[in-house]
Design an enzyme around this catalytic site. Sequence first.
Site, PDB file in Angstrom:
ATOM      1  N   PHE A 476      50.600  27.903  65.944  1.00  0.00           N
ATOM      2  CA  PHE A 476      49.933  29.023  65.267  1.00  0.00           C
ATOM      3  C   PHE A 476      50.247  30.382  65.895  1.00  0.00           C
ATOM      4  CE2 PHE A 476      46.909  25.324  65.726  1.00  0.00           C
ATOM      5  CZ  PHE A 476      47.428  24.626  64.648  1.00  0.00           C
ATOM      6  N   HIS A 477      51.535  30.586  66.209  1.00  0.00           N
ATOM      7  CA  HIS A 477      51.977  31.841  66.810  1.00  0.00           C
ATOM      8  C   HIS A 477      53.004  32.548  65.928  1.00  0.00           C
ATOM      9  CE1 HIS A 477      50.960  29.866  70.978  1.00  0.00           C
ATOM     10  NE2 HIS A 477      49.876  30.205  70.287  1.00  0.00           N
ATOM     11  N   ALA A 478      52.749  32.616  64.634  1.00  0.00           N
ATOM     12  CA  ALA A 478      53.698  33.220  63.697  1.00  0.00           C
ATOM     13  C   ALA A 478      53.891  34.703  63.996  1.00  0.00           C
ATOM     14  CB  ALA A 478      53.195  33.043  62.270  1.00  0.00           C
TER      15      ALA A 478
END
Length: 542
Positions: A476-478
Site C-alpha cells: 500500500f505504498h502507491a
Amino acid sequence: MATEQVFDFVIVGAGSAGCVLANRLSADPNTRVLLIEAGGSDFNFWVRMPIGYGKTFYHPRLNWRYQTEAESGLGGRQAYWPRGRVIGGSSSINAMVYVRGQYQDFDAWAALGNRGWSAADVLPVYKRMEDNLEGADEWRGKGGPLTITSMKDAVHPLANDYLKSAEAAGIAINEDYNGASQEGAAIYQVTTRGGFRCSSADAYLRPARKRSNLEIMTNTHVTRIVMEGTRAVGVEYLRDGIRETVRTAREVILSAGAVNSPQIMMLSGIGDAKRLSSLGVPLVHHAPMVGKNLQDHLGFDYIYEATRPTLNDVLRPWWSRLAVGLQYVLTRKGPLSLSVNQAGGFVRSRSDRSRPNIQLYFSPLSYTRAVPGKRALMRTDLFSGFMLGISNCHPRSRGEIDLKSVDPFAAPLIRPNYLSDAADLEEMVDAARILRRIAAEQPLAGLIKREIVPGPDIDSDEEIAADIRARSGSVFHACGTCAMGPEPGQSVVDARLKVHGIEGLRVVDASIFPLIPSGNINAPSIMVGEKGADFILEDWRR
C-alpha cells in the site's frame, strides 16, 4: 457555501500532504484557504485507536477500497488497495510505521534534475516536522507537529527474540533506522501520541481548524479542475447532490494521492492526448506522463506456529480482549496502543548490493483464517503464531493509473504491473531465504513449532517464486503517477511541483515521487507537503 466563492488556494485532498498545506498556507490570516475532502470526519474510534486500522482496512465509509486490474505477475489475481477516504487520508488508516527513506533515495531524486530534493535538502524538513519522543540529535527532530514514538519499551517479548535471531543471522541491530543509516534490524517507530494515532490531520489540521481564513469541506467530491485556456482557475465539485464551482485567486493544489490526483487531471483534460480523445475528454494539455510511472512495494509473509504464547493468545479469548481493552481505556497502553508491525528492518538481499533493497517485518500474531473483506486484527488464529515478512524497497516494475470512464465517481483503472521486471522476482526469492535464515537462528528457532505458510516443502527457487506470485500483495505504498522532473515529456511536475504547461496548478503528494522511497511512504508524503508549502509561500512572496 455560495457558488463561485473565491479563495487564494484551493487544496484538493485532506490527506498526508494536504493537511500540511492547509496548516502552512493558512498561517497568514490574510490568505484564504479552502481544503476539500471527498471523505468525512476522522472522529472515529477505529481511526483513533492504533490497532483499529484492522477495522478501517475495508471500511466502506473511510476507505476507497480499490482493486487493481488482474495482474499477470500475480497469477491473474487482483490486488486490494486500501486508500484513506477520510480527513487525514491514508495517514488515518495506515499501520503508522514511520520511515523517512534512505538518503540515497533523495540524492537519486536530485540526480534526475530535481534541484532542492537531495538528502541534504530534505533532512532539515524532516527534523522540522518531527516531535521525536527519543529527543533531538543530528538526525532527529523535536518540537515539530508530528509525534514519533519508539515501541522499544512496549513490544511483545517475541519482537526482541526476533532481533536476537536477526543478529545471529548476520544482520546488525540498528537503534535508529531513521538516523545515520537505515540498514539493520530494528524495532519500528510509529506516529502515535499518548496512545492515540497521530495522523497528518492530528499533527497539522487540528491545530489550524479554528482559523477563520481556513475552510474545510468534507464529503465533497471534486469532479474536475476548472480551466481557462491552460490556467487552472478553480474546481468543480459535487456535494449533497449539488454541483458547484469554487475559484482560486492563486493556485489549485492537487493532494488527492497517487490514484486520485492523476485521475482528476485526466478528467480535466490534462493527460495523454490520444487516450483522452478515445474517451471523449476535451484536451486542455497533452501531458503523456500523467498516470504513468506508478510504483508500489510488493510483499509477503511467512507464518509460523509458536511454542510460546503470542499476541494471538492475548487478542483471541474474549476475557483477554476485555482485559487489554480496559488496559487501553484506562492507561492508553498495551497492545491496542501499538502497530502490529512491531519490528523489522532493512537488509541487502545479496552482499554485493550497494544498499538495502529489502524491508523486513515481524508481527507477533497471525491471522491465516482471515475472512475476505475483513482484516480483523483482534480475531487472530486459534494457535499461537507469528509472522515474518518482506517487501521490496526499489521495485523496477512500473505501472499506470488510467481512466476507465469519464464518470468522476467511477474507480480508475489501476495496473501496477507487479513483477513485470524479472529482477523484482529474483530479489524477492532471495529475501524469502533471509526470512528462513532468521527463523533458523536462536532464540526464534527454539520457539517455532512449524512453518505453516508456505511450508517447508516450498524450497527450490522455482517453488518459492511460484509461491510469491500466488500470495504476494501490495503493502500500500502507491506513488509516482505525477512524477517530478525537468523534462515535460518525461514527467508531470517540475522541482517546485508546478504542473508542466499549466499555470496555477501544482501537485503536492506521493504522486510526485520520481522514484519510490525505501520503506513506508507516509513520512516522505508529509515531507513533500512541507516542501510544497515552502515553495508555494516563497513563490507568492516574490
